[in-house]
Structures are given as structure tokens and as C-alpha cells.
Design a protein around this motif. Structure first.
Motif, PDB file in Angstrom:
ATOM      1  N   ILE A  47       1.802   8.822  -4.820  1.00 49.07           N
ATOM      2  CA  ILE A  47       2.031   9.987  -5.686  1.00 49.07           C
ATOM      3  C   ILE A  47       2.008  11.275  -4.870  1.00 49.07           C
ATOM      4  N   GLU A  48       1.123  11.383  -3.901  1.00 47.41           N
ATOM      5  CA  GLU A  48       1.090  12.574  -3.049  1.00 47.41           C
ATOM      6  C   GLU A  48       2.376  12.693  -2.232  1.00 47.41           C
ATOM      7  N   PHE A  49       2.867  11.550  -1.723  1.00 44.90           N
ATOM      8  CA  PHE A  49       4.118  11.551  -0.964  1.00 44.90           C
ATOM      9  C   PHE A  49       5.286  11.985  -1.851  1.00 44.90           C
ATOM     10  N   LEU A  50       5.375  11.417  -3.047  1.00 49.64           N
ATOM     11  CA  LEU A  50       6.450  11.781  -3.973  1.00 49.64           C
ATOM     12  C   LEU A  50       6.352  13.247  -4.381  1.00 49.64           C
ATOM     13  N   GLY A  51       5.145  13.721  -4.592  1.00 46.18           N
ATOM     14  CA  GLY A  51       4.951  15.120  -4.954  1.00 46.18           C
ATOM     15  C   GLY A  51       5.411  16.073  -3.862  1.00 46.18           C
ATOM     16  N   ALA A  52       5.281  15.638  -2.615  1.00 47.47           N
ATOM     17  CA  ALA A  52       5.694  16.481  -1.495  1.00 47.47           C
ATOM     18  C   ALA A  52       7.197  16.387  -1.221  1.00 47.47           C
ATOM     19  N   THR A  53       7.792  15.228  -1.454  1.00 47.99           N
ATOM     20  CA  THR A  53       9.190  15.038  -1.078  1.00 47.99           C
ATOM     21  C   THR A  53      10.193  15.162  -2.222  1.00 47.99           C
TER      22      THR A  53
END
Length: 117
Positions: A47-53
Motif C-alpha cells: 500500500i505504501e508503494f502504491l501510494g507513492a507510485t
């Protein structure tokens, strides 16, 4: 009964409800499901990766779509490129996605409808 409700012959209110109620339930569940998963996955690396990308990915797709469709639009590619440059410059200066997108959209609409049109 169908005539009084404006339904076609042979279609009853029960038949309409038998279709609409499940469709409505599935629609609400599909819209609520991502939020339920977010609660479960909160704090996960995915979720953190998706939120950043995701924001960058979505904006990239929108820019490519806009420029590709601008070839056939009134004024051609120039208004889209100018509005994109304004959006990029404003975002570099203010770091506000909402302000940048709204201003870029307004500039594009102004160029297409007033200057070119």
C-alpha cells in the motif's frame, strides 16, 4: 399493470426489482470493497508503494492520453503542450496538484475555445 407504470408489455415491477436490487447491492459492495481492504492492509509495504507510485502513474497516463487526443482536437497539439507546460511550471513552483491541474485545464480550455476558436 405494466402500462400504468410506463413499463413495456410483459414486464412487471417485480421483474424490474429482481434485476435492479442485485445490481445495486453488487455496485455498493464493489465500491466499498477497496476501502475494506485498505483497513486490512494499512501499513503494508504494498500500500505504501502504491501510494507513492500511483499518482505519478495516473498523471502519466492522463498526459499521454491528452497529447494523443490533442492531435485531432481544435488547435492541434500546441494548446495541449502550452497548457502542459503551464501545469508543470505551476506545480514545480507551488507543489499543489489540485491548483496545477485546475489551472492547466483552465489554460487549455481558454486556448482551445478563445484563442484558437
Amino acid at each position: 399493470m405494466g402500462d400504468s407504470l410506463g413499463l413495456p408489455d410483459g414486464v412487471t415491477l417485480t421483474m424490474v426489482a429482481a434485476v435492479l436490487v442485485p445490481v445495486a447491492v453488487v455496485t455498493v459492495l464493489l465500491r466499498a470493497l477497496p476501502f475494506a481492504f485498505l483497513r486490512v492492509l494499512k501499513g503494508s509495504a504494498l500500500i505504501e508503494f502504491l501510494g507513492a507510485t500511483m499518482p505519478v502513474g495516473v498523471m502519466t497516463v492522463l498526459v499521454v492520453y491528452t497529447l494523443a487526443s490533442a492531435l485531432d482536437a481544435p488547435g492541434g497539439l500546441v494548446p495541449a503542450l502550452l497548457a502542459g507546460a503551464v501545469t508543470l511550471a505551476l506545480h514545480a513552483w507551488r507543489r499543489s496538484a489540485g491548483l496545477s491541474i485546475l489551472t492547466g485545464t483552465a489554460v487549455y480550455m481558454l486556448l482551445v475555445n478563445v484563442v484558437v476558436g
